[in-house]
Design an enzyme around this catalytic site. Structure first.
Site, short mmCIF file in Angstrom:
data_model
loop_
_atom_site.label_atom_id
_atom_site.label_comp_id
_atom_site.label_asym_id
_atom_site.label_seq_id
_atom_site.Cartn_x
_atom_site.Cartn_y
_atom_site.Cartn_z
N LYS A 54 0.83 -1.21 0.00
CA LYS A 54 0.00 0.00 0.00
C LYS A 54 0.86 1.26 0.00
O LYS A 54 0.63 2.19 -0.78
CB LYS A 54 -0.93 0.02 1.23
CG LYS A 54 -1.87 -1.17 1.31
CD LYS A 54 -2.76 -1.11 2.53
CE LYS A 54 -2.03 -1.16 3.86
NZ LYS A 54 -1.26 -2.41 4.11
N ARG A 75 -9.52 1.26 9.01
CA ARG A 75 -8.97 -0.05 9.37
C ARG A 75 -10.03 -0.94 10.00
O ARG A 75 -9.73 -2.06 10.36
CB ARG A 75 -7.94 0.18 10.43
CG ARG A 75 -6.46 0.03 10.26
CD ARG A 75 -5.85 -0.76 9.24
NE ARG A 75 -4.55 -1.21 9.67
CZ ARG A 75 -3.42 -0.55 9.44
NH1 ARG A 75 -3.40 0.57 8.77
NH2 ARG A 75 -2.29 -1.05 9.87
N ARG A 105 11.80 -5.98 4.63
CA ARG A 105 11.63 -4.52 4.49
C ARG A 105 12.62 -3.78 5.38
O ARG A 105 12.88 -4.15 6.51
CB ARG A 105 10.21 -4.11 4.88
CG ARG A 105 10.06 -2.58 4.92
CD ARG A 105 8.63 -2.13 4.95
NE ARG A 105 7.88 -2.61 6.09
CZ ARG A 105 6.57 -2.42 6.24
NH1 ARG A 105 5.88 -1.76 5.33
NH2 ARG A 105 5.95 -2.90 7.30
N ARG A 111 11.53 -2.20 11.03
CA ARG A 111 10.44 -1.80 11.92
C ARG A 111 10.22 -2.83 13.02
O ARG A 111 10.33 -4.03 12.78
CB ARG A 111 9.14 -1.63 11.10
CG ARG A 111 8.94 -0.22 10.58
CD ARG A 111 7.81 -0.08 9.59
NE ARG A 111 6.54 -0.65 9.98
CZ ARG A 111 5.41 -0.51 9.28
NH1 ARG A 111 5.42 0.21 8.15
NH2 ARG A 111 4.29 -1.06 9.67
N ARG A 161 -0.40 -9.36 13.10
CA ARG A 161 -1.00 -8.29 12.28
C ARG A 161 -1.93 -8.88 11.22
O ARG A 161 -2.98 -8.32 10.90
CB ARG A 161 0.10 -7.44 11.61
CG ARG A 161 0.80 -6.52 12.60
CD ARG A 161 2.16 -6.09 12.07
NE ARG A 161 2.08 -5.21 10.93
CZ ARG A 161 3.10 -4.99 10.09
NH1 ARG A 161 4.26 -5.60 10.28
NH2 ARG A 161 2.96 -4.17 9.08
P1 AP5 Z 1 4.92 -1.58 1.74
O1 AP5 Z 1 4.54 -0.76 0.57
O2 AP5 Z 1 5.71 -0.93 2.84
O3 AP5 Z 1 3.62 -2.35 2.33
P2 AP5 Z 1 2.37 -1.81 3.12
O4 AP5 Z 1 1.16 -2.49 2.58
O5 AP5 Z 1 2.34 -0.31 3.15
O6 AP5 Z 1 2.71 -2.43 4.54
P3 AP5 Z 1 2.62 -1.81 6.02
O7 AP5 Z 1 3.28 -2.86 6.88
O8 AP5 Z 1 3.20 -0.44 6.11
O9 AP5 Z 1 1.11 -1.79 6.25
P4 AP5 Z 1 0.38 -1.87 7.56
O10 AP5 Z 1 -0.99 -1.61 7.11
O11 AP5 Z 1 0.55 -3.12 8.35
O12 AP5 Z 1 1.12 -0.81 8.49
P5 AP5 Z 1 0.82 0.73 8.83
O13 AP5 Z 1 2.09 1.45 8.70
O14 AP5 Z 1 -0.39 1.23 8.08
O15 AP5 Z 1 5.74 -2.85 1.17
C1 AP5 Z 1 6.26 -3.83 2.07
C2 AP5 Z 1 7.63 -4.30 1.54
O16 AP5 Z 1 7.45 -4.95 0.28
C3 AP5 Z 1 8.65 -3.18 1.30
O17 AP5 Z 1 9.91 -3.63 1.65
C4 AP5 Z 1 8.57 -2.93 -0.23
O18 AP5 Z 1 9.80 -2.46 -0.75
C5 AP5 Z 1 8.23 -4.33 -0.74
N1 AP5 Z 1 7.40 -4.31 -1.96
C6 AP5 Z 1 6.36 -3.47 -2.23
N2 AP5 Z 1 5.81 -3.76 -3.44
C7 AP5 Z 1 6.52 -4.83 -3.90
C8 AP5 Z 1 6.43 -5.61 -5.09
N3 AP5 Z 1 5.51 -5.35 -6.03
N4 AP5 Z 1 7.30 -6.63 -5.25
C9 AP5 Z 1 8.25 -6.91 -4.30
N5 AP5 Z 1 8.37 -6.20 -3.16
C10 AP5 Z 1 7.52 -5.18 -2.97
O19 AP5 Z 1 0.37 0.61 10.35
C11 AP5 Z 1 1.30 0.30 11.37
C12 AP5 Z 1 0.60 0.37 12.72
O20 AP5 Z 1 0.08 1.70 12.96
C13 AP5 Z 1 -0.64 -0.55 12.87
O21 AP5 Z 1 -0.31 -1.88 13.21
C14 AP5 Z 1 -1.41 0.17 13.97
O22 AP5 Z 1 -0.86 -0.08 15.23
C15 AP5 Z 1 -1.20 1.64 13.61
N6 AP5 Z 1 -2.24 2.13 12.71
C16 AP5 Z 1 -2.06 2.62 11.45
N7 AP5 Z 1 -3.24 2.99 10.91
C17 AP5 Z 1 -4.18 2.74 11.85
C18 AP5 Z 1 -5.60 2.88 11.89
N8 AP5 Z 1 -6.29 3.36 10.84
N9 AP5 Z 1 -6.27 2.51 13.02
C19 AP5 Z 1 -5.60 2.03 14.10
N10 AP5 Z 1 -4.25 1.85 14.12
C20 AP5 Z 1 -3.55 2.19 13.01
#
Ligand code: AP5
Length: 217
Positions: free
Chosen positions: A13, A88, A127, A160, A171
């Site tokens: 994402k 979420r 990552r 991370r 997760r």
């Molecule tokens: P990446 O693009 O970083 O993936 P992502 O889907 O953004 O993954 P996240 O782990 O950031 O999502 P998340 O939803 O768990 O965490 P968030 O930060 O929102 O890609 C991942 C890896 O793959 C990278 O290394 C990239 O280079 C590689 N990659 C990408 N595309 C690729 C491809 N096509 N081929 C190969 N490799 C590829 O949330 C973190 C925490 O914050 C949550 O757990 C929670 O505690 C809190 N939080 C955030 N939002 C909320 C909310 N709305 N409500 C409550 N708590 C929240």
């Protein structure tokens, strides 16, 4: 263009958000990035968020919803925005619908990125994230030019806290239980666009842009 990105952790994402936000000229708003910035700056919000995010749990809605409400009052969202990581759960989706209805500015589409758990595990355990600017790299799929150093700002790359195998597994369970129901929510609103998140980053962006062109006028 007012867009939401939905999908399991590690589906890409954040990576896609950077490309789509640039393509449409809209701000990329990531609730995860906002929490991580606050954790880094040791704010009160950051201290609260850290206990939840390190364990892979969602930060309480009362906190997250108000943070998003405030962010959506900034001037840069006048021509649209891309929300990454929010909503979420169904309560957050209903909250978002209500605050956007007050502005007569509903979302145009919810893009769902789907990926198998085995691939998610590979992406997340490899990552590396820039401590300074937050850009994501991967030790195999998106290698930085110099190991451990961000290509964009020369910041230090780190793993991370929530990218350990144990927390990733948790997760994924939280996603299945709490977040996946919003897929049905957006489908019933006629806003859901599902995109396979496999393949090269550029291929996935092209798929998303083409699906959006067909669905949104
Ligand atoms: P990446 O693009 O970083 O993936 P992502 O889907 O953004 O993954 P996240 O782990 O950031 O999502 P998340 O939803 O768990 O965490 P968030 O930060 O929102 O890609 C991942 C890896 O793959 C990278 O290394 C990239 O280079 C590689 N990659 C990408 N595309 C690729 C491809 N096509 N081929 C190969 N490799 C590829 O949330 C973190 C925490 O914050 C949550 O757990 C929670 O505690 C809190 N939080 C955030 N939002 C909320 C909310 N709305 N409500 C409550 N708590 C929240």
């Amino acid at each position: 263009m007012r867009l939401i990105l939905v999908g399991p952790p590690g589906a890409g994402k954040g990576t896609q958000a950077v490309h789509l936000a640039a393509h449409y000229g809209i701000p990329h708003i990531s609730t995860g990035d906002i929490f991580r910035l606050n954790i880094k700056n040791e704010t009160e919000l950051g201290k609260l968020a850290k206990s939840y995010s390190d364990a892979g749990n969602l930060v309480p809605d009362s906190v997250t919803n108000e943070m998003v409400r405030d962010r959506l009052t900034h001037g840069d969202v006048a021509n649209g925005f891309l929300l990454d990581g929010f909503p979420r759960n169904v309560a957050q989706a209903e909250f978002l619908r209500a605050i956007l209805a007050e502005k007569s500015a509903p979302i145009d589409a919810a893009l769902e990125f789907s990926l198998e758990d085995a691939e998610i595990l590979l992406r997340l355990t490899g990552r590396r994230t820039c401590r300074a600017c937050g850009t994501s790299f991967h030790i195999v799929f998106e290698k930085p030019a110099v190991d451990g150093i961000c290509d964009k700002c020369q910041g230090e790359l780190y793993q991370r806290q929530d990218d350990s195998e144990e927390v990733i597994t948790h997760r994924l369970a939280v996603y299945a239980e709490q977040t996946q129901p919003i897929i049905a929510f957006y489908r019933s609103e006629g806003l859901l666009i599902s995109i396979p998140a496999t393949g090269e980053v550029s291929e996935i962006s092209a798929r998303a842009i083409s699906a959006l062109s067909a669905a949104v006028n």
